[in-house]
Design an enzyme around this catalytic site. Sequence first.
Site, PDB file in Angstrom:
ATOM      1  N   LYS A  10      79.918  -1.128   1.513  1.00  0.00           N
ATOM      2  CA  LYS A  10      78.808  -0.076   0.795  1.00  0.00           C
ATOM      3  C   LYS A  10      77.597  -1.183  -0.140  1.00  0.00           C
ATOM      4  CE  LYS A  10      82.081  -1.108  -3.185  1.00  0.00           C
ATOM      5  NZ  LYS A  10      83.403  -1.106  -4.097  1.00  0.00           N
ATOM      6  N   LYS A  45      77.612  -4.186  -6.499  1.00  0.00           N
ATOM      7  CA  LYS A  45      77.051  -5.107  -7.432  1.00  0.00           C
ATOM      8  C   LYS A  45      76.626  -6.309  -7.513  1.00  0.00           C
ATOM      9  CE  LYS A  45      78.470  -2.170 -11.589  1.00  0.00           C
ATOM     10  NZ  LYS A  45      79.232  -1.589 -12.225  1.00  0.00           N
ATOM     11  N   LYS A  61      88.684  -7.363  -4.042  1.00  0.00           N
ATOM     12  CA  LYS A  61      89.045  -9.149  -4.969  1.00  0.00           C
ATOM     13  C   LYS A  61      89.468 -10.446  -5.458  1.00  0.00           C
ATOM     14  CE  LYS A  61      86.391  -5.415  -7.856  1.00  0.00           C
ATOM     15  NZ  LYS A  61      86.085  -5.112  -9.628  1.00  0.00           N
TER      16      LYS A  61
HETATM   17  P1  TYM Z   1      82.184   0.890 -11.057  1.00  0.00           P
HETATM   18  O1  TYM Z   1      81.504   0.205 -12.264  1.00  0.00           O
HETATM   19  O2  TYM Z   1      82.498   0.068  -9.797  1.00  0.00           O
HETATM   20  O3  TYM Z   1      80.825   1.898 -10.418  1.00  0.00           O
HETATM   21  C1  TYM Z   1      80.409   3.248 -11.522  1.00  0.00           C
HETATM   22  C2  TYM Z   1      80.839   4.298  -9.884  1.00  0.00           C
HETATM   23  O4  TYM Z   1      79.184   3.946  -9.772  1.00  0.00           O
HETATM   24  C3  TYM Z   1      80.148   4.624  -8.292  1.00  0.00           C
HETATM   25  N1  TYM Z   1      80.156   3.752  -7.048  1.00  0.00           N
HETATM   26  C4  TYM Z   1      78.974   4.793  -5.874  1.00  0.00           C
HETATM   27  N2  TYM Z   1      78.842   5.447  -5.266  1.00  0.00           N
HETATM   28  C5  TYM Z   1      78.362   5.535  -4.147  1.00  0.00           C
HETATM   29  N3  TYM Z   1      77.448   4.050  -3.630  1.00  0.00           N
HETATM   30  C6  TYM Z   1      78.461   2.904  -3.843  1.00  0.00           C
HETATM   31  N4  TYM Z   1      77.904   2.433  -3.128  1.00  0.00           N
HETATM   32  C7  TYM Z   1      78.636   2.890  -5.080  1.00  0.00           C
HETATM   33  N5  TYM Z   1      79.175   1.439  -5.677  1.00  0.00           N
HETATM   34  C8  TYM Z   1      79.510   2.106  -7.251  1.00  0.00           C
HETATM   35  C9  TYM Z   1      82.062   4.518  -8.359  1.00  0.00           C
HETATM   36  O5  TYM Z   1      82.648   5.065  -7.343  1.00  0.00           O
HETATM   37  C10 TYM Z   1      81.876   4.636  -9.690  1.00  0.00           C
HETATM   38  O6  TYM Z   1      82.083   6.013  -9.780  1.00  0.00           O
HETATM   39  N6  TYM Z   1      87.083   1.507 -12.097  1.00  0.00           N
HETATM   40  C11 TYM Z   1      85.686   1.665 -11.392  1.00  0.00           C
HETATM   41  C12 TYM Z   1      85.287   2.272 -13.512  1.00  0.00           C
HETATM   42  C13 TYM Z   1      86.201   2.906 -14.318  1.00  0.00           C
HETATM   43  C14 TYM Z   1      86.844   4.824 -14.192  1.00  0.00           C
HETATM   44  C15 TYM Z   1      87.389   4.963 -14.737  1.00  0.00           C
HETATM   45  C16 TYM Z   1      86.455   5.205 -13.331  1.00  0.00           C
HETATM   46  C17 TYM Z   1      87.160   2.053 -15.205  1.00  0.00           C
HETATM   47  N7  TYM Z   1      87.988   3.317 -15.979  1.00  0.00           N
HETATM   48  C18 TYM Z   1      88.151   5.771 -15.419  1.00  0.00           C
HETATM   49  C19 TYM Z   1      86.494   6.790 -13.727  1.00  0.00           C
HETATM   50  C20 TYM Z   1      87.516   6.759 -14.458  1.00  0.00           C
HETATM   51  C21 TYM Z   1      84.819   1.312 -11.309  1.00  0.00           C
HETATM   52  O7  TYM Z   1      84.718  -0.339 -10.921  1.00  0.00           O
HETATM   53  O8  TYM Z   1      83.483   1.474 -11.341  1.00  0.00           O
END
Ligand code: TYM
Length: 351
Positions: free
Chosen positions: A213, A216, A111
Amino acid sequence: KPLVFSGVQPTGNLHLGNYLGAIRRFVALQGSHDCIYCVVDLHAITQWQEPAELMKATREVTAAFLAAGIDPKKHIVFNQSRVMQHAELAWVFNCVARMGWLSRMTQFKEKAGKDRENASVGLFAYPTLMAADILVYRATHVPVGDDQKQHLELTRDIAQKFNNDFSDRIADLGLGIEMKVGEEKVNGFFPLTEPLIEGPAPRVMSLRDGLKKMSKSDPSDLSRINLTDDADAISKKIRKAKTDPAGLPSEIEGLKDRPEAENLVVLYAALAEISKEKVLAEFGGQQFSAFKPALADLAVTKLAPIAAEMRRISSDENYVDGVLRDGGERAGVMAEANMKMVRDIVGLLQS
Ligand code: TYM
């Protein structure tokens, strides 16, 4: 007692990867666990967000949680910034985690890009806030997609270092819980959280490039299926999805080194809730021109009701805000009970 926590950022479009890798699994865990699901707006602002858009996206992720089937009465749904104990514990963890640990985080490197000097301090500290999200509830299980694995390893490292740095104090105050580290039994305040990276699609790939992957932030909207896409958009994106010239193999081995083909088979299997073997038993030997319309129909059948429900829920802003307010209050009570102990352990005088 097992407790599930997970979070989703309110940035941009929720997509099929978010759904299959995370949100659908959040729903499934509700029957067996107490769950806390959080819209992580404080994480979103590690990169600049248009304020009105951020609020809109926060409500939209909430609507997606509810539309997918999360029950906000039995479990907790809220946005992170309502419970300031997350930020408070993140500060304590900033003082526990080491610069070297955070410098190794691949998400930060991706990032921040080349211009690291210009990345926000928040982006660098992102993983300590994530550890705080989880550990402020002393949550034991975290369902996430594969891309969050490194952050969850760091969360365990932070918990372990905290438990270790303050072990005498934790014992004196009688605040430890017994846990196993490898073969050893130790007493610690924070549990060593287990990542739940499972299910048929822990890593959904881009429709334009099977080695990236689904994300967003991909500039190409054709690379992802958004939860809000209508039937036409879903069909078009699947029709345009990159594939190789060979058709579908009859055996799993035939997907080796064919990431785009593998991804489409994974999507079908995950959406239909059947094995990849079964998908190939049905479609093996056929061309993608025959498989893609079947996948598109399936995706529309599964996603259209969620999109419709999201629209219905989103139209009632007061309801959505009420869910977040109520969830925030209940989460706040739990977080404050743990933070009181943390302040005492660390020596932050409150009396
Ligand atoms: P974020 O918002 O990027 O994504 C949310 C969830 O979706 C999963 N994900 C995917 N799973 C499968 N294939 C993909 N292409 C894919 N893209 C995203 C992510 O693994 C996630 O589970 N850092 C985290 C948010 C967060 C969080 C936490 C998660 C903040 N605090 C505490 C767990 C516990 C994030 O940016 O997810």
